[in-house]
Design an enzyme around this catalytic site. Structure first.
Site, short mmCIF file in Angstrom:
data_model
loop_
_atom_site.label_atom_id
_atom_site.label_comp_id
_atom_site.label_asym_id
_atom_site.label_seq_id
_atom_site.Cartn_x
_atom_site.Cartn_y
_atom_site.Cartn_z
N LYS A 43 49.31 -32.33 87.87
CA LYS A 43 50.60 -33.08 87.86
C LYS A 43 51.69 -32.16 88.02
O LYS A 43 52.85 -32.62 88.48
CB LYS A 43 50.59 -33.90 86.71
CG LYS A 43 49.49 -34.92 86.53
CD LYS A 43 49.76 -35.68 85.22
CE LYS A 43 48.54 -36.46 84.72
NZ LYS A 43 48.48 -36.73 83.55
N ASP A 103 49.08 -18.94 86.01
CA ASP A 103 48.76 -18.36 84.67
C ASP A 103 47.59 -17.54 84.81
O ASP A 103 47.71 -16.31 85.38
CB ASP A 103 48.56 -19.64 83.94
CG ASP A 103 48.79 -19.33 82.32
OD1 ASP A 103 48.63 -18.22 82.10
OD2 ASP A 103 48.75 -20.38 81.54
C1 PRP Z 1 48.33 -25.83 85.09
C2 PRP Z 1 49.08 -25.48 86.50
C3 PRP Z 1 47.93 -24.74 87.34
C4 PRP Z 1 47.13 -24.35 86.63
C5 PRP Z 1 47.49 -22.65 86.46
O1 PRP Z 1 47.94 -27.20 85.34
O2 PRP Z 1 49.81 -26.63 86.94
O3 PRP Z 1 47.32 -25.93 88.11
O4 PRP Z 1 47.32 -24.94 84.92
O5 PRP Z 1 46.55 -21.91 85.30
P1 PRP Z 1 45.63 -21.06 85.76
O6 PRP Z 1 46.53 -20.00 86.57
O7 PRP Z 1 45.35 -20.32 84.45
O8 PRP Z 1 44.37 -21.39 86.36
P2 PRP Z 1 46.96 -27.81 84.21
O9 PRP Z 1 45.65 -27.99 84.31
O10 PRP Z 1 47.73 -27.68 82.76
O11 PRP Z 1 47.33 -29.63 84.62
P3 PRP Z 1 48.85 -30.13 84.88
O12 PRP Z 1 49.32 -29.71 86.24
O13 PRP Z 1 48.52 -31.55 85.11
O14 PRP Z 1 49.61 -30.06 83.73
#
Ligand code: PRP
Length: 179
Positions: A43, A103
């Site tokens: 999201k 990240d």
């Molecule tokens: C977050 C962000 C990315 C991912 C990045 O999503 O939106 O999709 O984590 O992390 P990485 O580089 O370590 O793989 P999250 O899983 O927190 O979901 P959300 O967007 O619904 O908050």
């Protein structure tokens, strides 16, 4: 005005707006005469996507995915869990993945691999935020808004326990909230 959960504002609303204008100008130049399929990863990306598409003057369509990676593993055999897939066939299309943050890089490195197998004309990444210190998997992102330090951030799409996504700025979450 600052939310009471916010320790400090890292990137203001005005700074985000200015940077989005710059990124959109670059995208408009790079995709001139082409159609772009913006793929938002739910999201976190919704606020960024909504703001940046309104600055694009190339032909835009939109689609969305929900994905999650299994743990912090760089194993190429590791799978990305696709909870909601695209509703569009991307073959021959110019795909621009819109993300709030890179990240570890695991999500995007795997997602790009999966999407490339579907034979799009191109796949690029546009991420508002980048935390290079946390990187475990290599990601080539053509459009990046801001490089940020390794702090717990919220706002402008980013959550803590599903809250604070609506804040119009990116802020550092107070330690007492998550400790
Ligand atoms: C977050 C962000 C990315 C991912 C990045 O999503 O939106 O999709 O984590 O992390 P990485 O580089 O370590 O793989 P999250 O899983 O927190 O979901 P959300 O967007 O619904 O908050």
């Amino acid at each position: 005005m600052k939310n009471e959960a916010v320790e400090k504002i890292l990137i203001t609303k005005e700074e985000i707006e200015k940077r989005i204008d710059e990124l959109a100008s670059k995208i408009n130049r790079d995709y001139e005469g082409k159609e772009v399929l913006c793929v938002g990863i739910l999201k976190g990306s919704v606020i960024f996507l909504a703001d940046i598409v309104r600055k694009l003057d190339v032909t835009v369509s939109m689609d969305f995915m929900i994905v999650s990676s299994y743990g912090e593993s760089t194993e190429t055999s590791g799978q990305l869990n696709i909870k909601k897939d695209l509703s569009t066939d991307i073959k021959g299309k110019h795909v621009l993945i819109i993300e709030d943050i890179i990240d570890s890089g695991i999500t995007l490195s795997k997602l790009v691999e999966i999407l490339k197998e579907r034979e799009p004309a191109s796949v690029e990444i546009c991420a508002l935020l980048n935390k290079p210190e946390r990187r475990l998997a290599h990601v080539d992102a053509k459009y990046i808004g801001f490089e940020i330090p390794n702090e717990f951030i919220i706002g402008y799409g980013l959550d803590y326990a599903e809250k604070y996504r609506e804040l119009p700025y990116v802020g550092v979450l107070k330690r007492e909230i998550y400790e």
